[in-house]
Scaffold this active site. Structure first.
Site, PDB file in Angstrom:
ATOM      1  N   ALA B  43       9.706 -89.250  81.231  1.00 24.24           N
ATOM      2  CA  ALA B  43      10.065 -90.349  80.337  1.00 24.24           C
ATOM      3  C   ALA B  43      11.564 -90.575  80.390  1.00 24.24           C
ATOM      4  CB  ALA B  43       9.646 -90.015  78.908  1.00 24.24           C
ATOM      5  N   ARG B  45      14.427 -93.853  79.134  1.00 26.61           N
ATOM      6  CA  ARG B  45      14.536 -95.182  78.541  1.00 26.61           C
ATOM      7  C   ARG B  45      14.835 -96.258  79.567  1.00 26.61           C
ATOM      8  NH1 ARG B  45      17.851 -94.599  72.945  1.00 26.61           N
ATOM      9  NH2 ARG B  45      19.169 -93.307  74.250  1.00 26.61           N
ATOM     10  N   LYS B 106      22.666 -77.651  73.912  1.00 22.40           N
ATOM     11  CA  LYS B 106      23.447 -76.648  73.173  1.00 22.40           C
ATOM     12  C   LYS B 106      23.884 -77.132  71.802  1.00 22.40           C
ATOM     13  CE  LYS B 106      26.325 -78.783  76.285  1.00 22.40           C
ATOM     14  NZ  LYS B 106      26.258 -79.107  77.697  1.00 22.40           N
ATOM     15  N   GLU B 130      17.618 -71.303  78.411  1.00 25.84           N
ATOM     16  CA  GLU B 130      18.548 -70.656  79.350  1.00 25.84           C
ATOM     17  C   GLU B 130      19.619 -71.619  79.842  1.00 25.84           C
ATOM     18  OE1 GLU B 130      20.508 -68.230  80.683  1.00 25.84           O
ATOM     19  OE2 GLU B 130      18.678 -67.058  80.726  1.00 25.84           O
ATOM     20  N   GLY B 135      25.090 -72.898  82.573  1.00 29.02           N
ATOM     21  CA  GLY B 135      24.369 -73.528  83.693  1.00 29.02           C
ATOM     22  C   GLY B 135      23.361 -72.599  84.323  1.00 29.02           C
ATOM     23  N   GLY B 188      33.930 -86.729  88.267  1.00 26.05           N
ATOM     24  CA  GLY B 188      32.681 -86.588  87.511  1.00 26.05           C
ATOM     25  C   GLY B 188      32.572 -85.278  86.750  1.00 26.05           C
ATOM     26  N   GLU B 191      33.783 -86.391  81.173  1.00 23.08           N
ATOM     27  CA  GLU B 191      33.229 -87.683  80.774  1.00 23.08           C
ATOM     28  C   GLU B 191      34.346 -88.649  80.398  1.00 23.08           C
ATOM     29  OE1 GLU B 191      29.620 -87.572  78.444  1.00 23.08           O
ATOM     30  OE2 GLU B 191      29.551 -85.392  78.712  1.00 23.08           O
ATOM     31  N   LYS B 206      28.210 -73.387  72.517  1.00 20.52           N
ATOM     32  CA  LYS B 206      27.677 -72.318  73.374  1.00 20.52           C
ATOM     33  C   LYS B 206      27.955 -70.943  72.762  1.00 20.52           C
ATOM     34  CE  LYS B 206      28.019 -75.241  77.449  1.00 20.52           C
ATOM     35  NZ  LYS B 206      28.974 -75.790  78.433  1.00 20.52           N
TER      36      LYS B 206
END
Lengths: 431, 431
Positions: B43, B45, B106, B130, B135, B188, B191, B206
């Site tokens: 799924a 959007r 998180k 996990e 990561g 990248g 953000e 975290k």
């Protein structure tokens, strides 16, 4: 609260650590478990152990392991005697009697793992062995469960604390091998007969376990190449250090297209490699996975409490029922696995560090590089040191990527050169 | 071979990675499992995602997550949309519908973990997470299972790859913060709105997860002290570097007798500390346990495939039935846990790096050290740099162990000194 009864066989250093944790239950997670492993019985051939341990009266002590194996109340047996026999027979009997097994016995698993695993499967029981590699580092669980989504490409590790202690001491304090070994023995890091450790045999046992899990294949343990550190010269550690490399005893597993590389040998690593700063009795294992990329797990690779930490983690897994599920799901160490040949050491390709003891006269370099060139070995850098011993000077070289077989041939041919004295030393490099 | 049907909600970078692994099943262990997680539905959007993914026709695609939540064939829901809403509602509904949950969220777990975990317990289902920390590093499993025999004493980590990339670039290339951030955004790694990362909020999420598992206690997330790197001066990184320290953004958890310390802030570490050489987008977490001693787990803390590796490991755990056992046994994130206050930052004791901008005239050091002395802060070393800016010179100090509250009072009092110009910078130190 449910309990799960533990029988401990072999009450050495690690056994005493396991007993301590099980009796004290100091961990907040451990004490809140639904099903807690409880120490029910201890077997050790030495009757004095009983008094030394100051055991609560409800814990059975026996000098005969059979008593625990025949006790229907004991649900899981922890084998901590090490070596092949009678560990093999004890584990086999435990499985036959319907008990799960936890062991730290790397030699037994490396040599007879498949046999024991098949036996456990036939009896619907499990064998857990987190403590067999890397002491308290949860490396087995990481490889088997944490990285299960990965095709494992390489496993590199410092898996023997004794040799890492010795090499660290040689590197840092410029102490020669025999003195560093003596100090390790004095501190209890090395055994009286250090052969298993210093010749790389212990590392090759651990490598066999890691590679079977990581690659999911089977292979002939006997074909793992291993070379130890007992012949290491301090001068090579230092010449290599100047060139930007740190010497470590590495266990290396790589998956290639048709076979696998499995080898243990002294290895030069660039100073900034994460394994280069793993010092003393610490262990660290780097795993490269197709999805996760480069990872490293670091911690104490031996010693009473770190190893006991891993044994108790296994006992919790057994008590909760996870170990059985994992063991059944894990199709390694068994007939389910593809058999893969181990690549011959002659075919390995690495860069090499070479040290020749040469007569200091013109034309020497030309003769040596001529022979290297003939076998397709090209030289990346050369340093001629001034240090003179018995009329010779050390000539140190780093090569580009070369095939081990070619290097061996070149070195054999060079034995004919009258300008080369003594034995030529070489070390393999990993980047 | 049994299968276990997976519904994936949120098809961003990580979602695509999970789909790739589940569809390709490239790992030798994964393909041999008794019960394999199978991708049943996705799924997202954005309807365009379907075409981009090139999905096999038997995989359901929908823009409405409810369709997957209502689908009785789907046994486990992977929530990868992140943020609080609608992730919270999706997980809640999945549990109510009798589905297990895997999430990398998180923030949601840090803020509403206990609530969600109670909900899962009431419905007899599990939440696996996990991928929420570190990561691809199997840090949750290590803390929860691997180190279960330990009383965890401390957890120190670099748990945010974005800020570690920025700090590494500032340190190595002497680039100022804004330029390093811009580069991270271009690649990248950061953000467009980097607040969550650079202000230490992501790290504090975290940390909350790690501390709840490691210490087995509950606490008020809001009381975690966090401070980011957006105000970092390049000059402080370099003065500290000269003094033998590397700057890292650390998440720190320590268990003291009556409370816990939980804090995220830029921290100076000695160059030879294992975390000092964790560079770029890598993460590493050091855990000190009562039995195992010091350990470290290292790997890529973010990115498509490392995070997907952890999600798939969780899916395997769910499919095999291990996740349910673990979740039931793990009495963390719940009413079962002791509530412990987080120590006030004013009570923390560390060593400090201080940089004053002072007027270059006699008596300055006496005035400053006088005030420090008044608040029981003793000076370990002082360096006066020649670099002169706007008529001031930097005066750099390292203190001995001091209480944060005292430091704050001293700094406030020093604001009255006319010899100190600008804002005084300070950094905390861990050894």
């Amino acid at each position: 609260m449910n309990t799960f009864n533990v029988g401990l066989i072999g009450m050495g250093t690690v056994g005493a650590g396991v007993a301590k944790i099980l009796l004290e239950k100091g961990s907040p997670l451990l004490e809140k478990l639904d099903c807690v492993p409880v120490l029910k019985g201890i077997a050790d051939r030495n009757p004095d152990v009983k008094n030394k341990l100051n055991l609560p009266s409800d814990i059975l002590f026996t000098t005969d392991a059979k008593e625990l194996l025949n006790n229907p109340d004991i649900q899981v047996v922890v084998e901590l005697i090490g070596g092949l026999h009678p560990a093999m027979e004890i584990i086999t009997t435990a499985l036959e009697k319907g008990k799960d097994v936890v062991t730290a016995n790397k030699m037994l698993l490396a040599l007879h793992g498949s046999e024991l695993f098949s036996k456990a499967r036939r009896h619907g029981k499990s064998i857990s062995f987190e403590a067999s590699v890397g002491g308290g580092i949860p490396i087995i669980a990481a490889l088997r469960d944490g990285f299960i989504a990965n095709k494992i490409e390489a496993i590199f590790g410092i898996v023997n604390g004794t040799t890492n202690y010795i090499l660290t001491k040689m590197t840092r304090e410029k102490v020669k091998y025999s003195d560093a070994l003596a100090e390790a023995q004095r501190l209890g890091y090395a055994e009286k007969d250090p052969t298993m450790d210093v010749e790389g045999i212990d590392s090759s046992h651990k490598l066999a376990i890691l590679a079977r899990i990581g690659f999911g294949v089977d292979f002939d343990y006997k074909n793992i190449y291993h070379e130890g550190i007992s012949a290491m010269d301090l001068s090579d550690i230092w010449y290599a250090h100047e060139l930007g490399y740190t010497l470590k005893l590495l266990a290396i597993a790589k998956k290639t297209e048709n076979n696998i590389e499995l080898r243990v040998h002294p290895t030069l690593l660039p100073h900034d490699h994460p394994l280069s700063s793993v010092n003393g009795v610490f262990n660290a294992i780097c795993i490269t996975g197709s999805a996760v990329g480069e990872t490293m797990l670091y911690g104490k690779g031996a010693g009473q409490m770190p190893t006991a930490s891993a044994v108790v983690a296994d006992l919790v897994d057994v008590a909760l029922g996870r170990a059985g599920i994992t063991f059944k799901a894990m199709k390694t160490f068994s007939g389910h696995c593809e058999y893969v040949p181990i690549a011959d050491i002659q075919q390995f390709k690495t860069r090499y560090y070479l040290r020749f003891s040469v007569v200091d006269k013109p034309g020497v370099l030309a003769k040596i590089s001529g022979i290297l060139g003939k076998y397709e070995i090209s030289i990346a850098s050369v340093i001629q040191h001034k240090a003179r011993e018995n009329g010779t000077v050390p000539l140190v070289m780093m090569t580009h990527l070369a095939e081990e077989g070619n290097l061996q041939k070149a070195l054999t041919e060079m034995k004919q050169l009258d300008v080369i004295k003594d034995h030529t030393k070489f070390l393999r490099v990993e980047e």
